[in-house]
Design an enzyme around this catalytic site. Structure first.
Site, PDB file in Angstrom:
ATOM      1  N   ALA A 194       0.856  -1.173   0.000  1.00 17.72           N
ATOM      2  CA  ALA A 194       0.000   0.000   0.000  1.00 17.72           C
ATOM      3  C   ALA A 194       0.900   1.234   0.000  1.00 17.72           C
ATOM      4  CB  ALA A 194      -0.883  -0.028   1.237  1.00 17.72           C
TER       5      ALA A 194
ATOM      6  N   GLY B 184       0.304  -5.044   0.768  1.00 21.84           N
ATOM      7  CA  GLY B 184      -0.866  -5.096  -0.119  1.00 21.84           C
ATOM      8  C   GLY B 184      -0.578  -5.776  -1.454  1.00 21.84           C
TER       9      GLY B 184
ATOM     10  N   GLU C 256      -0.839  -9.351  -0.798  1.00 22.64           N
ATOM     11  CA  GLU C 256      -2.264  -9.628  -0.556  1.00 22.64           C
ATOM     12  C   GLU C 256      -3.032  -9.771  -1.865  1.00 22.64           C
ATOM     13  OE1 GLU C 256      -2.619  -6.359   2.354  1.00 22.64           O
ATOM     14  OE2 GLU C 256      -3.373  -7.894   3.721  1.00 22.64           O
TER      15      GLU C 256
ATOM     16  N   GLU D  41       4.255  -5.072   7.205  1.00 20.54           N
ATOM     17  CA  GLU D  41       3.362  -4.186   7.966  1.00 20.54           C
ATOM     18  C   GLU D  41       3.810  -3.946   9.394  1.00 20.54           C
ATOM     19  OE1 GLU D  41       2.366  -6.283   5.685  1.00 20.54           O
ATOM     20  OE2 GLU D  41       0.608  -5.524   4.633  1.00 20.54           O
TER      21      GLU D  41
END
Ligand code: DAK
Length: 258
Positions: free
Chosen positions: A64, A109, A112, A132
């Site tokens: 992200a 992300g 993911e 993260e």
């Protein structure tokens, strides 16, 4: 639709979506997530297989977008996370096969997105992980839940708690990717797999995908009942008749998705 952060190309029944922010290692901001949602929705309606990759030779998606996340409040963070959850769920729900071509870093992300795809192929320079915890947060687009289903609790916790990157070879060893390819051969390999799937019965592939996805979270007997019902329903299709006739006539089947 004209996109700012992704590129979409089509070859026959195969759509390739490339996250195109190479200067930020293809990090996902909310505009990119919205474009991906739109492009995946369109691909689902018009293709048999979807390849997802990143622009440049360094990254699939490096997570992200940290510069967008930094000033978020709990409320805007929740909204951002929801966008990612809708996108990853859509990748699992659409009837066409989804292939992640991981051509470099797939972090946070980015990983993911990859683990929400049906198959993952990685280039030999790929590095994947969930950094993260190094930022003081947890994965937010379903990563904790999908990773554990792929590699088991011990390995998932090690990856998530340490934030360490796993290289392509290790990822293959723990079942986190289907195969590792020399970087120049990654896209050709993904296309070959996509083309093969595109020649198969589209209803059968779509139903098989749904059986695997939905069956995973319910008791085996209930999942097997769904399989038996799906198997029976497909006997009512033109594709089933064509597939079996083609075999008996020793010719390739011509499936029409009916
Ligand atoms: N976001 C924004 N910019 C990024 C970025 C990212 N994730 N990753 C790289 N960049 C930018 C860098 O800032 C740099 O920009 P300039 O300085 O050139 O302007 C450029 O891309 C090139 O990166 P580097 O110079 O750092 O390149 P290196 O080869 O030295 O290093 C690297 C590559 C991948 C090791 C490094 O860039 C890196 O560590 N990147 C960050 C990886 C990362 O931590 N990703 C974020 C994971 S966290 C949630 C919702 C979602 C999420 C969690 C919760 N909720 C709302 C609850 C998801 C979170 C994540 O994905």
């Amino acid at each position: 639709m004209a996109y700012q952060n992704i590129q979409v190309s089509r070859e026959g029944q195969i759509v390739t979506i490339t996250v195109n922010r190479p200067k930020a290692l293809n990090a996902l901001n909310s505009a990119t997530l919205r474009e991906l949602l739109q492009a995946v929705r369109e691909a689902a309606e018009s293709s048999r297989a979807l390849i997802l990759t990143g622009a440049g030779d360094k990254a699939f998606v490096a997570g992200a977008d940290i510069s967008e996340m930094a000033p978020m409040t709990p409320w805007t963070a929740r909204e951002f996370s929801e966008l990612g959850h809708v996108l990853t769920a859509m990748l699992e729900d659409i009837p066409c096969a989804t292939i992640a071509a991981v051509n470099g870093y797939a972090l946070g992300g980015g990983l993911e997105l990859a683990v929400a795809c049906d198959m993952i192929y990685a280039s030999d320079n790929a590095k994947v992980g969930f950094p993260e915890v190094t930022l003081g947060i947890t994965p937010g687009f379903g990563g904790t839940q999908r990773l554990v289903r792929l590699v088991g609790k011990l390995r998932a916790k090690e990856i998530i708690f340490t934030g360490d990157m796993v290289d392509a070879k290790q990822a293959l060893e723990i079942g986190l990717v289907n195969a590792v390819l020399p970087r120049g051969e990654l896209m050709a390999h993904c296309r070959k797999v996509a083309e093969k799937i595109a020649t198969r019965g589209p209803l059968a592939v779509a139903r098989a995908k749904r059986l695997v996805e939905r069956g995973y979270d319910i008791p085996l007997r209930a999942a097997n009942r769904q399989e038996a019902e799906t198997f029976a329903l497909l006997f009512d299709t033109q594709d089933r008749a064509e597939g079996m006739r083609a075999f008996l006539e020793k010719r390739p089947a011509k499936f029409r998705g009916k």
